[in-house]
Design an enzyme around this catalytic site. Structure first.
Site, PDB file in Angstrom:
ATOM      1  N   ASP A  14       0.918  -1.207   0.033  1.00  0.00           N
ATOM      2  CA  ASP A  14       0.083  -0.129   0.129  1.00  0.00           C
ATOM      3  C   ASP A  14       1.005   1.231  -0.111  1.00  0.00           C
ATOM      4  OD1 ASP A  14       0.879   0.365   2.538  1.00  0.00           O
ATOM      5  OD2 ASP A  14      -1.087   0.176   3.562  1.00  0.00           O
ATOM      6  N   CYS A  71       2.410  -3.481   4.036  1.00  0.00           N
ATOM      7  CA  CYS A  71       1.800  -2.215   4.349  1.00  0.00           C
ATOM      8  C   CYS A  71       2.300  -1.750   5.376  1.00  0.00           C
ATOM      9  CB  CYS A  71       0.425  -2.643   4.551  1.00  0.00           C
ATOM     10  SG  CYS A  71       0.113  -3.681   5.933  1.00  0.00           S
ATOM     11  N   THR A  73       2.206  -1.850   8.682  1.00  0.00           N
ATOM     12  CA  THR A  73       2.710  -2.888   9.760  1.00  0.00           C
ATOM     13  C   THR A  73       2.838  -4.149   9.057  1.00  0.00           C
ATOM     14  OG1 THR A  73       0.194  -3.383  10.275  1.00  0.00           O
ATOM     15  CG2 THR A  73       1.167  -1.649  11.619  1.00  0.00           C
ATOM     16  N   HIS A 104       8.027 -25.063   8.364  1.00  0.00           N
ATOM     17  CA  HIS A 104       6.824 -25.700   9.010  1.00  0.00           C
ATOM     18  C   HIS A 104       5.459 -25.370   8.495  1.00  0.00           C
ATOM     19  CE1 HIS A 104       9.426 -26.660  12.970  1.00  0.00           C
ATOM     20  NE2 HIS A 104       9.686 -27.068  12.036  1.00  0.00           N
ATOM     21  N   HIS A 140       4.679 -32.148   9.773  1.00  0.00           N
ATOM     22  CA  HIS A 140       4.207 -30.751   9.440  1.00  0.00           C
ATOM     23  C   HIS A 140       2.939 -30.806   8.289  1.00  0.00           C
ATOM     24  CE1 HIS A 140       7.146 -29.274  11.445  1.00  0.00           C
ATOM     25  NE2 HIS A 140       8.118 -29.660  11.204  1.00  0.00           N
TER      26      HIS A 140
HETATM   27  C1  RB5 Z   1      -1.971   2.557   6.515  1.00  0.00           C
HETATM   28  O1  RB5 Z   1      -2.234   3.722   7.054  1.00  0.00           O
HETATM   29  C2  RB5 Z   1      -1.979   1.286   7.526  1.00  0.00           C
HETATM   30  O2  RB5 Z   1      -3.275   1.181   8.202  1.00  0.00           O
HETATM   31  C3  RB5 Z   1      -1.637   0.162   6.545  1.00  0.00           C
HETATM   32  O3  RB5 Z   1      -0.443   0.416   5.880  1.00  0.00           O
HETATM   33  C4  RB5 Z   1      -1.484  -1.136   7.356  1.00  0.00           C
HETATM   34  O4  RB5 Z   1      -0.641  -0.665   8.489  1.00  0.00           O
HETATM   35  C5  RB5 Z   1      -2.545  -1.766   7.695  1.00  0.00           C
HETATM   36  O5  RB5 Z   1      -2.511  -2.916   8.502  1.00  0.00           O
END
Ligand code: RB5
Length: 152
Positions: A14, A71, A73, A104, A140
């Site tokens: 993203d 993204c 996180t 695994h 596994h």
């Molecule tokens: C975008 O601001 C953020 O929410 C997205 O990149 C991500 O971290 C969501 O899980």
């Protein structure tokens, strides 16, 4: 199996992860990998589920063996990918988890957070993911089969 370097790896992100993704693509190309970039390509805000779904469906279809999703996180885009039948995706912030996701869990997608890892670590994580084989074996495989059964 190790990923076939002749077959491109799907990658997508993203708006929070464009710079990290671009650097990672260049670093992986220098390592001999081919990549197919599903975007996004600018800092204009997009919804991570749109990219996560597109990459996950491309991997699930067999067009790609592996995918990398990034993204802010890594969490939202990985949650999205796991909703697609046939996808086993995990968020990884260090190489050990990426290696074990393959060994695994037979993961076919990893997620990373551009606000969590830097470029050097992202490359090590991606390489661990791409270079590790699924261990297989009764134990596994039975567990992965149980995960796959949830698709139905
Ligand atoms: C975008 O601001 C953020 O929410 C997205 O990149 C991500 O971290 C969501 O899980």
């Amino acid at each position: 199996m190790n990923v076939d370097k002749q077959r491109p790896v799907a990658i997508g992100c993203d708006h929070a992860a464009v710079a990290l993704k671009q650097g990672l693509i260049e670093d992986l190309k220098a390592e001999g990998y081919e990549l197919f970039d599903f975007g996004t390509f600018t800092s204009e805000s997009v919804d991570y589920p749109d990219i996560g779904r597109e990459v996950a469906e491309a991997v699930a279809s067999g067009r790609f063996d592996r995918g990398i999703l990034i993204c802010g996180t890594g969490i939202g885009i990985t949650i999205t990918a796991n909703k697609v039948k046939g996808i086993r995706a995990g968020v990884c912030s260090e190489p050990y988890s990426a290696k074990m996701a393959r060994a695994h869990n037979d993961a076919n997608i990893i997620g990373m957070g551009a606000r969590v890892v830097g470029p050097g670590l992202a490359l090590e994580i991606a390489k661990a993911f791409l270079e590790t084989e699924f261990e297989g074996g009764v134990r596994h495989q039975r567990r992965v089969d149980k995960i796959n059964a949830l698709d139905n």
